[in-house]
Design a protein around this motif. Structure first.
Motif, short mmCIF file in Angstrom:
data_model
loop_
_atom_site.label_atom_id
_atom_site.label_comp_id
_atom_site.label_asym_id
_atom_site.label_seq_id
_atom_site.Cartn_x
_atom_site.Cartn_y
_atom_site.Cartn_z
N ILE A 189 0.77 -1.22 0.15
CA ILE A 189 -0.15 0.11 0.05
C ILE A 189 0.86 1.26 0.02
N GLY A 190 1.99 1.28 0.73
CA GLY A 190 2.85 2.24 0.65
C GLY A 190 3.70 2.55 -0.69
N GLY A 191 3.35 1.60 -1.58
CA GLY A 191 4.02 1.72 -2.91
C GLY A 191 5.50 1.13 -3.01
N TRP A 192 5.85 0.27 -2.17
CA TRP A 192 6.99 -0.24 -2.22
C TRP A 192 7.00 -1.54 -3.01
N ASN A 193 8.09 -1.97 -3.63
CA ASN A 193 8.06 -3.14 -4.36
C ASN A 193 8.53 -4.57 -3.84
N ASP A 208 12.96 8.75 0.61
CA ASP A 208 11.87 9.15 1.44
C ASP A 208 11.26 7.96 2.69
N ALA A 209 11.58 6.74 2.34
CA ALA A 209 10.99 5.70 3.18
C ALA A 209 11.40 5.96 4.57
N PRO A 210 10.80 5.51 5.78
CA PRO A 210 11.22 5.38 6.91
C PRO A 210 12.22 4.30 7.18
N VAL A 211 13.21 4.69 7.94
CA VAL A 211 14.26 3.64 7.98
C VAL A 211 14.34 3.27 9.37
N GLY A 215 18.56 -3.67 14.56
CA GLY A 215 18.04 -4.14 15.49
C GLY A 215 18.46 -5.72 15.88
N ARG A 216 17.58 -6.20 16.65
CA ARG A 216 17.96 -7.78 17.10
C ARG A 216 18.57 -8.41 15.91
N PHE A 217 17.86 -8.57 14.88
CA PHE A 217 18.03 -9.44 13.54
C PHE A 217 19.30 -8.49 12.67
N GLY A 218 19.78 -7.44 13.14
CA GLY A 218 20.52 -6.78 11.91
C GLY A 218 19.92 -5.70 11.24
N GLU A 219 20.56 -5.15 10.37
CA GLU A 219 19.96 -4.00 9.62
C GLU A 219 18.93 -4.39 8.59
N MET A 220 17.66 -3.59 8.61
CA MET A 220 16.59 -4.22 7.84
C MET A 220 17.01 -3.59 6.54
N ARG A 221 16.40 -4.39 5.45
CA ARG A 221 16.59 -4.22 4.12
C ARG A 221 15.80 -2.96 3.74
N PRO A 222 16.49 -2.41 2.82
CA PRO A 222 15.84 -0.84 2.62
C PRO A 222 14.61 -1.00 1.65
N LYS A 223 13.67 -0.25 1.77
CA LYS A 223 12.51 -0.35 0.76
C LYS A 223 12.80 0.40 -0.70
N LYS A 224 12.24 -0.34 -1.69
CA LYS A 224 12.48 0.01 -3.14
C LYS A 224 11.26 0.33 -3.79
N LYS A 225 11.29 1.37 -4.71
CA LYS A 225 10.13 1.73 -5.73
C LYS A 225 10.58 1.57 -7.16
N LEU A 226 9.61 1.27 -8.00
CA LEU A 226 10.08 0.84 -9.24
C LEU A 226 10.04 2.36 -10.11
N VAL A 227 11.22 2.61 -11.08
CA VAL A 227 11.14 3.41 -12.00
C VAL A 227 11.38 3.05 -13.19
#
Length: 462
Positions: A189-193, A208-211, A215-227
């Motif tokens: 819904i946020g538009g991330w692929n 512009d996505a929240p980062v 944390g406990r399981f390491g760094e979260m994968r970054p959110k991506k959009k289609l271009v």
């Protein structure tokens, strides 16, 4: 359990006082960890071994260790199929003699009498799967014991505790699925692929996505959009591919022929394939919306994904990336695809109807047989074979439309084109208009000419 109703005198020296088991006791360990990334098998598996070993007899040791690093949601026949090289690289100090499926296959050969695990969800989180494994092992002569099973008391109490634990494991499984799917829905819904970007796009990190910090399981994968990709030809190729299906009603084989005829105009890594063409046409992301839950990879055939109905798809509320086609055009392409696959109302007749609609005409299917389909517009009728070459049929719709346009604006060139323009190669079929213009020629002669292949029909004659 000690028998409270013992005989009044000592009979322990009498033969058959106790049931003797001819098989020596042989206990094995059974364990599982969900993932190698979010859990640490090197510490979790040894901890499970320590807890399960508390149910061994004094001085007894495990004769083998069977454990997996896989989801407990998998059925038993899909467990333990990972390569041994992956397990060797985990650095787990506990030796591994196989997985759950290996245990079931080797229990009789190894003479295993007891299978010990920390708790039931180490076998499987689904209650039916764990019950099935227990039943199969017991049928083969191996008793399943969990470290959290109560000792002493009644069998009904022990069974009640075990079944409660199995039910809780399945409820926890359903809860985790609901929470995970809810997060995936919001992600779409946020538009991330999700997953690999489709052909005409590339995925880039959304700054512009929240980062979320590590944390406990390491760094979260970054959110991506289609271009759109740097090569604009890919975007144009996807647009043309969809147009060929939507307007020309071409099948995948014909679309591939067109795309491969101009490789500089329609670039592709490797080559165009049937699955790639059909997958792009059916992909709603080409409409600019982000869509999730189109496929279920775990519930389909091995190696294939099950397609979910459109009613279960999760759509972003608005367009979130540059569209290749509009949503209405995408919908029209799906309707054409459904018609081509159904066969009855698709194919040549569907293409003829499309060309006729542009001229304000309506084509109605009058009758059909195993060999031909007869359609009519106004007072005329025409027939064409059911087995028509797609590209020839596409050309016939355009020829027919041009002929109708000339008929509406008065006489023009010859009303009968060359044999090379005969639609659908229907050179052996004559229309009612041709029969009426034969000056009263007998029907028997017309049938003879049809069998000899001298007559031919044109949709423009209707």
């Amino acid at each position: 359990m000690t028998n409270p109703f013992a005989p009044p005198i000592d009979l322990s020296h009498v033969p058959n006082y106790r049931q003797a088991d001819a098989r020596p006791r042989r206990a094995v360990f059974l364990g599982r960890v969900s993932t190698k990334d979010r859990q640490l098998p090197a510490s979790s598996i040894p901890r499970q071994v320590v807890l399960a070993a508390e149910r061994l007899d004094p001085g007894e040791e495990f004769v083998a260790h069977f454990w997996d690093v896989e989801s407990g949601m998998l059925p038993a026949h899909l467990r333990g199929l990972g390569p041994q090289e992956m397990y060797d690289g985990l650095g787990v100090p506990t030796p591994r003699d196989g997985g759950l499926q290996d245990l079931v296959n080797r229990v009789e050969h190894m003479g295993i009498t007891h299978v010990l695990a920390e708790r039931s969800d180490r076998v499987a989180r689904a209650m039916l799967t764990s019950l099935t494994v227990e039943h199969e092992l017991e049928r083969l002569g191996a008793e399943v014991i969990y470290a959290n099973d109560p000792t002493g008391g009644t069998e009904s109490g022990r069974l009640r505790t075990r079944r409660y634990g199995q039910a809780e494991a399945e409820i926890y499984r359903a809860t985790m699925i609901e929470m995970s799917m809810g997060g995936q829905f919001q992600h779409a819904i946020g538009g991330w692929n999700h997953g690999y970007p489709p052909y005409p796009y590339v995925a880039v990190i959304d700054k512009d996505a929240p980062v979320r910090w590590q944390g406990r399981f390491g760094e979260m994968r970054p959110k991506k959009k289609l271009v759109p990709p740097p090569d604009e030809r890919r975007f144009d190729a996807a647009r043309e591919l969809c147009r060929l299906r939507r307007e020309e009603h071409l099948k995948a084989a014909d679309i591939i022929t067109i795309l491969e005829s101009e490789p500089d105009r329609y670039p592709i890594e490797g080559r165009w394939t049937h699955n790639r063409v059909e997958g792009l046409i059916a992909n709603p992301k080409l409409s600019g919306y982000q869509v999730y839950n189109r496929k279920s990879s775990r519930t389909g055939r091995p190696g294939f994904s099950r397609l979910n109905p459109i009613s279960q798809w999760v759509w972003s509320p608005k367009v979130v990336h540059k569209p290749v086609v509009s949503l209405e055009e995408w919908m029209q392409a799906q309707e054409v695809t459904a018609g081509l696959r159904a066969g009855g109302e698709g194919g040549p007749l569907l293409r003829i109807r499309t060309a006729a609609s542009r001229l304000g005409l309506t084509v109605t299917a009058v009758s059909s047989s195993a060999r031909t389909r007869c359609s009519g517009s106004g007072t005329g009728r025409s027939s064409c074979p059911r087995r028509c070459r797609t590209r020839s049929s596409s050309r016939s719709s355009r020829t027919w439309g041009a002929r109708r346009e000339r008929d509406r604006h008065g006489p023009g060139p010859s009303a009968r084109p060359g044999l090379g323009d005969a639609p659908c190669r229907a050179r052996c079929v004559r229309t009612r208009a041709d029969a009426e213009g034969d000056g009263g020629e007998r029907r028997g002669g017309a049938r003879t000419r049809r069998s000899e292949g001298r007559g031919h029909a044109h949709p423009g004659d209707t």
